[in-house]
Design a protein around this motif. Structure first.
Motif, PDB file in Angstrom:
ATOM      1  N   PRO A  74      10.148   9.906   2.385  1.00  0.00           N
ATOM      2  CA  PRO A  74      11.233   9.389   3.215  1.00  0.00           C
ATOM      3  C   PRO A  74      11.071   7.941   3.674  1.00  0.00           C
ATOM      4  N   GLY A  75       9.874   7.551   4.036  1.00  0.00           N
ATOM      5  CA  GLY A  75       9.660   6.195   4.544  1.00  0.00           C
ATOM      6  C   GLY A  75       8.710   5.440   3.652  1.00  0.00           C
ATOM      7  N   THR A  76       7.779   4.759   4.292  1.00  0.00           N
ATOM      8  CA  THR A  76       6.827   3.960   3.528  1.00  0.00           C
ATOM      9  C   THR A  76       5.413   4.532   3.576  1.00  0.00           C
ATOM     10  N   ARG A  77       5.245   5.716   4.174  1.00  0.00           N
ATOM     11  CA  ARG A  77       3.918   6.344   4.252  1.00  0.00           C
ATOM     12  C   ARG A  77       3.710   7.248   3.044  1.00  0.00           C
ATOM     13  N   ILE A  78       2.626   7.006   2.318  1.00  0.00           N
ATOM     14  CA  ILE A  78       2.313   7.797   1.127  1.00  0.00           C
ATOM     15  C   ILE A  78       0.961   8.460   1.344  1.00  0.00           C
ATOM     16  N   ASN A  79       0.937   9.781   1.240  1.00  0.00           N
ATOM     17  CA  ASN A  79      -0.327  10.490   1.431  1.00  0.00           C
ATOM     18  C   ASN A  79      -1.137  10.479   0.133  1.00  0.00           C
ATOM     19  N   GLU A  80      -2.372  10.947   0.212  1.00  0.00           N
ATOM     20  CA  GLU A  80      -3.267  10.903  -0.952  1.00  0.00           C
ATOM     21  C   GLU A  80      -2.747  11.734  -2.115  1.00  0.00           C
ATOM     22  N   GLY A  94       4.850  -2.092  -2.438  1.00  0.00           N
ATOM     23  CA  GLY A  94       4.836  -3.291  -1.618  1.00  0.00           C
ATOM     24  C   GLY A  94       3.874  -3.180  -0.455  1.00  0.00           C
ATOM     25  N   GLY A  95       3.681  -4.291   0.224  1.00  0.00           N
ATOM     26  CA  GLY A  95       2.765  -4.365   1.347  1.00  0.00           C
ATOM     27  C   GLY A  95       3.087  -3.389   2.462  1.00  0.00           C
ATOM     28  N   GLU A  96       4.369  -3.115   2.701  1.00  0.00           N
ATOM     29  CA  GLU A  96       4.736  -2.186   3.770  1.00  0.00           C
ATOM     30  C   GLU A  96       4.229  -0.782   3.487  1.00  0.00           C
ATOM     31  N   TYR A  97       4.200  -0.380   2.225  1.00  0.00           N
ATOM     32  CA  TYR A  97       3.652   0.937   1.852  1.00  0.00           C
ATOM     33  C   TYR A  97       2.141   0.963   2.065  1.00  0.00           C
ATOM     34  N   ILE A  98       1.480  -0.118   1.683  1.00  0.00           N
ATOM     35  CA  ILE A  98       0.028  -0.188   1.804  1.00  0.00           C
ATOM     36  C   ILE A  98      -0.378  -0.115   3.283  1.00  0.00           C
ATOM     37  N   ARG A  99       0.331  -0.869   4.119  1.00  0.00           N
ATOM     38  CA  ARG A  99       0.015  -0.848   5.560  1.00  0.00           C
ATOM     39  C   ARG A  99       0.319   0.512   6.178  1.00  0.00           C
ATOM     40  N   SER A 100       1.471   1.086   5.868  1.00  0.00           N
ATOM     41  CA  SER A 100       1.893   2.359   6.473  1.00  0.00           C
ATOM     42  C   SER A 100       1.003   3.514   6.049  1.00  0.00           C
ATOM     43  N   SER A 101       0.400   3.408   4.900  1.00  0.00           N
ATOM     44  CA  SER A 101      -0.388   4.516   4.369  1.00  0.00           C
ATOM     45  C   SER A 101      -1.827   4.490   4.870  1.00  0.00           C
ATOM     46  N   ALA A 102      -2.151   3.526   5.702  1.00  0.00           N
ATOM     47  CA  ALA A 102      -3.418   3.465   6.441  1.00  0.00           C
ATOM     48  C   ALA A 102      -4.658   3.857   5.645  1.00  0.00           C
ATOM     49  N   GLY A 103      -4.831   3.268   4.512  1.00  0.00           N
ATOM     50  CA  GLY A 103      -6.060   3.498   3.764  1.00  0.00           C
ATOM     51  C   GLY A 103      -5.988   4.578   2.708  1.00  0.00           C
ATOM     52  N   SER A 104      -4.952   5.431   2.730  1.00  0.00           N
ATOM     53  CA  SER A 104      -4.896   6.516   1.743  1.00  0.00           C
ATOM     54  C   SER A 104      -4.610   5.986   0.334  1.00  0.00           C
ATOM     55  N   LEU A 105      -4.210   4.727   0.215  1.00  0.00           N
ATOM     56  CA  LEU A 105      -3.932   4.138  -1.102  1.00  0.00           C
ATOM     57  C   LEU A 105      -5.084   3.282  -1.629  1.00  0.00           C
ATOM     58  N   LEU A 106      -6.054   2.988  -0.795  1.00  0.00           N
ATOM     59  CA  LEU A 106      -7.080   2.020  -1.182  1.00  0.00           C
ATOM     60  C   LEU A 106      -7.795   2.377  -2.475  1.00  0.00           C
ATOM     61  N   GLU A 107      -8.226   3.613  -2.597  1.00  0.00           N
ATOM     62  CA  GLU A 107      -8.973   3.995  -3.797  1.00  0.00           C
ATOM     63  C   GLU A 107      -8.085   3.894  -5.041  1.00  0.00           C
ATOM     64  N   ASP A 108      -6.824   4.314  -4.918  1.00  0.00           N
ATOM     65  CA  ASP A 108      -5.899   4.218  -6.053  1.00  0.00           C
ATOM     66  C   ASP A 108      -5.594   2.759  -6.380  1.00  0.00           C
ATOM     67  N   LEU A 109      -5.426   1.930  -5.357  1.00  0.00           N
ATOM     68  CA  LEU A 109      -5.161   0.508  -5.580  1.00  0.00           C
ATOM     69  C   LEU A 109      -6.337  -0.189  -6.257  1.00  0.00           C
ATOM     70  N   SER A 110      -7.539   0.337  -6.064  1.00  0.00           N
ATOM     71  CA  SER A 110      -8.706  -0.316  -6.654  1.00  0.00           C
ATOM     72  C   SER A 110      -8.697  -0.237  -8.180  1.00  0.00           C
ATOM     73  N   HIS A 111      -7.804   0.574  -8.749  1.00  0.00           N
ATOM     74  CA  HIS A 111      -7.690   0.686 -10.208  1.00  0.00           C
ATOM     75  C   HIS A 111      -6.641  -0.255 -10.782  1.00  0.00           C
ATOM     76  N   CYS A 112      -5.938  -0.985  -9.929  1.00  0.00           N
ATOM     77  CA  CYS A 112      -4.915  -1.930 -10.388  1.00  0.00           C
ATOM     78  C   CYS A 112      -5.598  -3.193 -10.896  1.00  0.00           C
ATOM     79  N   GLY A 113      -5.000  -3.810 -11.856  1.00  0.00           N
ATOM     80  CA  GLY A 113      -5.599  -5.012 -12.435  1.00  0.00           C
ATOM     81  C   GLY A 113      -5.474  -6.240 -11.563  1.00  0.00           C
ATOM     82  N   ALA A 114      -4.330  -6.411 -10.924  1.00  0.00           N
ATOM     83  CA  ALA A 114      -4.074  -7.603 -10.123  1.00  0.00           C
ATOM     84  C   ALA A 114      -3.135  -7.236  -8.980  1.00  0.00           C
ATOM     85  N   PHE A 115      -3.081  -8.113  -7.995  1.00  0.00           N
ATOM     86  CA  PHE A 115      -2.241  -7.858  -6.830  1.00  0.00           C
ATOM     87  C   PHE A 115      -1.326  -9.036  -6.567  1.00  0.00           C
ATOM     88  N   LEU A 116      -0.151  -8.721  -6.036  1.00  0.00           N
ATOM     89  CA  LEU A 116       0.753  -9.757  -5.569  1.00  0.00           C
ATOM     90  C   LEU A 116       0.225 -10.247  -4.216  1.00  0.00           C
TER      91      LEU A 116
END
Length: 165
Positions: A74-80, A94-116
């Motif tokens: 519904p919003g910008t919070r994504i659980n693990e 986007g950044g709003e999803y990353i902030r709202s998800s309070a760390g639950s995306l960090l490990e998944d984001l670490s597999h991305c090649g590059a960041f905006l």
């Protein structure tokens, strides 16, 4: 080549055995075209190499929007669990999803090649807060660094200086 292959494969409609083809074919479809459930579609797209589409490509943005809608986020919070389902599509959040998800995306984001730039800033904000399962950078171990190694390019000096030697 993939869009050409998809045209050939779908010449007489969407085949029932579409899952036996390369997952990257799904990047050129929408969940409504897929014979299975939309969540299975999102799982399969999440396993595909989304980088075959340029990051700015309208199809890639549309895939992310449809995936979020399918998962009923519904919003910008994504659980693990949803982050795992989104797979490589997490790299387009986007950044709003990353902030709202309070760390639950960090490990998944670490597999991305590059960041905006906005993603890098959001990653730094989340890590600097220390309110993640990894804790503040001052408490990180070599194991934590290995888990988050793909995020190191997004970190700046203010974070790096707190990581124990």
């Amino acid at each position: 080549q993939l869009s050409c292959l998809l045209k050939m494969v779908t010449l007489h409609g969407i085949p029932k055995d579409l899952d036996s083809y390369p997952k990257e074919l799904l990047l050129f479809l929408s969940p409504s075209d897929y014979a299975g459930s939309c969540s299975q579609f999102v799982i399969n797209v999440g396993k595909a190499n989304v980088d075959v589409l340029p990051r700015e490509a309208p199809q890639r943005r549309q895939l992310l929007l449809e995936a979020l809608q399918c998962l009923k986020i519904p919003g910008t919070r994504i659980n693990e669990e949803n982050a795992e389902i989104l797979g490589r599509l997490v790299c387009d959040l986007g950044g709003e999803y990353i902030r709202s998800s309070a760390g639950s995306l960090l490990e998944d984001l670490s597999h991305c090649g590059a960041f905006l730039p906005e993603q890098r800033e959001a990653i730094r904000d989340v890590i600097s807060s220390g309110n993640t399962t990894f804790g503040p950078p001052a408490a990180w171990s070599a194991f934590t660094l290995r888990q988050l190694s793909g995020l190191i390019p997004a970190l700046d000096h203010s974070i790096l200086q707190h990581i124990p030697k």
